[in-house]
Design an enzyme around this catalytic site. Structure first.
Site, mmCIF file in Angstrom:
data_model
loop_
_atom_site.group_PDB
_atom_site.id
_atom_site.type_symbol
_atom_site.label_atom_id
_atom_site.label_comp_id
_atom_site.label_asym_id
_atom_site.label_seq_id
_atom_site.Cartn_x
_atom_site.Cartn_y
_atom_site.Cartn_z
ATOM 1 N N GLY A 110 -3.036 4.729 -11.223
ATOM 2 C CA GLY A 110 -1.789 4.480 -11.952
ATOM 3 C C GLY A 110 -0.646 4.863 -11.036
ATOM 4 N N SER B 79 -7.504 5.343 -6.353
ATOM 5 C CA SER B 79 -6.096 4.998 -6.169
ATOM 6 C C SER B 79 -5.205 6.250 -6.249
ATOM 7 C CB SER B 79 -5.709 3.926 -7.199
ATOM 8 O OG SER B 79 -4.478 3.339 -6.869
ATOM 9 N N ALA B 80 -4.389 6.415 -7.280
ATOM 10 C CA ALA B 80 -3.557 7.622 -7.388
ATOM 11 C C ALA B 80 -4.404 8.890 -7.386
ATOM 12 C CB ALA B 80 -2.702 7.557 -8.648
ATOM 13 N N HIS C 270 -5.495 0.990 -1.405
ATOM 14 C CA HIS C 270 -5.047 -0.416 -1.476
ATOM 15 C C HIS C 270 -4.467 -0.857 -0.131
ATOM 16 C CE1 HIS C 270 -5.304 -0.443 -5.935
ATOM 17 N NE2 HIS C 270 -4.660 0.701 -5.921
#
Lengths: 230, 230
Positions: free
Chosen positions: A86, A116-117, A153
């Site tokens: 997120g 990710s985060a 990413h």
């Protein structure tokens, strides 16, 4: 001995498949039958996010940390945590405010999974996030569960683009104008897995950036333990 | 009366033309024959950046603020400043450390020109920057020379992309999960020009984001003074 660490670039494989469909095997070997506390704080809607992930990861025993009466205390004693993706600034802001950041810093034996985060949060700082700073996180230091920075990413420059914003590689070069820590650019589908003293790249290729050196390519399966040896 | 404000999305028009070639007329009318102090702090190499911009903007009287013996004092009395692009976090960190942030806050009559990171610095906060947080800026509050947020280098989603990172529109939606200020997404080549109580979009289209509303498109030449009327 610090708990093992699995850092995924992303949750959704390209093509709209189930979340984490690309990482089922490594998640199963990393988490086994442990109780896994899931941290949804990077998203605005915690309940919806946990439901989405738990469905995809069943039969893993995934429990929503934000539903605990005292999330910091639960985190302090957790055997395994999974920090979802997120917005990194929202995540860091909230885990700090709730005391979970300090709880996790004191529970190094805990097995850590990030996406990710959640991967940014495991690094020394969140300085290599791609996210918009929608809230002041009260400082950029993070958990330091690995001594390298990850850029999730990771995206190669598009030679056809006329866009004048910085490419990802330019952003990481800017990072190295002010910082010395190596940065692993994890392409979609890739992960770093720390097991004991070993660090391995899986899932996809990655691009390694070191200050003052040309970037280099890493193939899936590469042993990069030298990045974490002191 | 506060000095006029010109906020450019970017310095380089697509196709590698001279910097600011797309904005010569509005820059000339905004700056006239004033002495313009240029702030290169968003870039690592201040001298090279000033030389590049000064060459492109000749015969404008552009002077390097970083070469002044007391940059804060010069900024406090400047008739016009031009804040260039680069990394917003480095820019905010350095202007704060050097006392220039406070000097500019106290010199509201100063005519302000910003490009990219320099445009972020003119907003209430830098929370809608696209840049990587390569250094802790010591807080996200900025100059507030306009009461709206700008997202420079605004980029439309690419329907062909399989990349799973957030689109720019998704990032701005995340911003509005925690903030209420409207955001103007300035596409490459666009600018906002505040003259007195009027605010006008120029150069290219923009996309306007307001919390709880569908985004809307703005054509070049649109009078958006209502965005800054209190």
């Amino acid at each position: 001995m610090p708990g093992d660490v699995l850092l995924l670039s992303n949750s959704r494989p390209p093509g709209g498949a189930e979340p984490f469909a690309h990482a089922r095997e490594v998640l199963a070997s990393h988490l086994g039958d442990r109780t896994v506390w899931f941290l949804p704080y990077a998203q605005a809607d915690h309940d919806a996010y946990v439901a989405w992930v738990a469905r995809a990861l069943a039969p893993l025993d995934l429990r929503p940390l934000h539903r605990e009466p005292d999330p910091a205390s639960t985190a302090a004693h957790a055997d395994a945590v999974f920090v979802g993706g997120g917005n990194t600034f929202r995540l860091l802001h909230d885990v700090r405010r709730l005391g979970i950041l300090d709880a996790l810093r004191g529970n190094d034996a805990c097995r850590y999974t990030g996406s990710s985060a959640g991967t940014n949060l495991a690094c020394p700082t969140v300085k290599t996030t791609n996210d918009m700073p929608i809230v002041d996180p009260g400082g950029l230091d993070a958990l330091g569960r690995v001594p390298v920075q990850v850029n999730p990413h990771y995206l190669d420059p598009d030679p056809a683009s006329t866009h004048q914003g910085e490419t990802r590689e330019e952003r990481i070069r800017e990072f190295h104008e002010l910082n010395t820590v190596p940065v692993v650019g994890l392409r979609e589908g890739a992960w770093l897995h720390r097991t004991g003293d070993a660090l391995t790249l899986g899932g996809n290729t990655a691009r390694l950036f070191r200050r003052g050196q040309e970037p280099t390519e890493l193939a899936p399966g590469t042993d990069v333990s030298w990045l974490i040896s002191s």
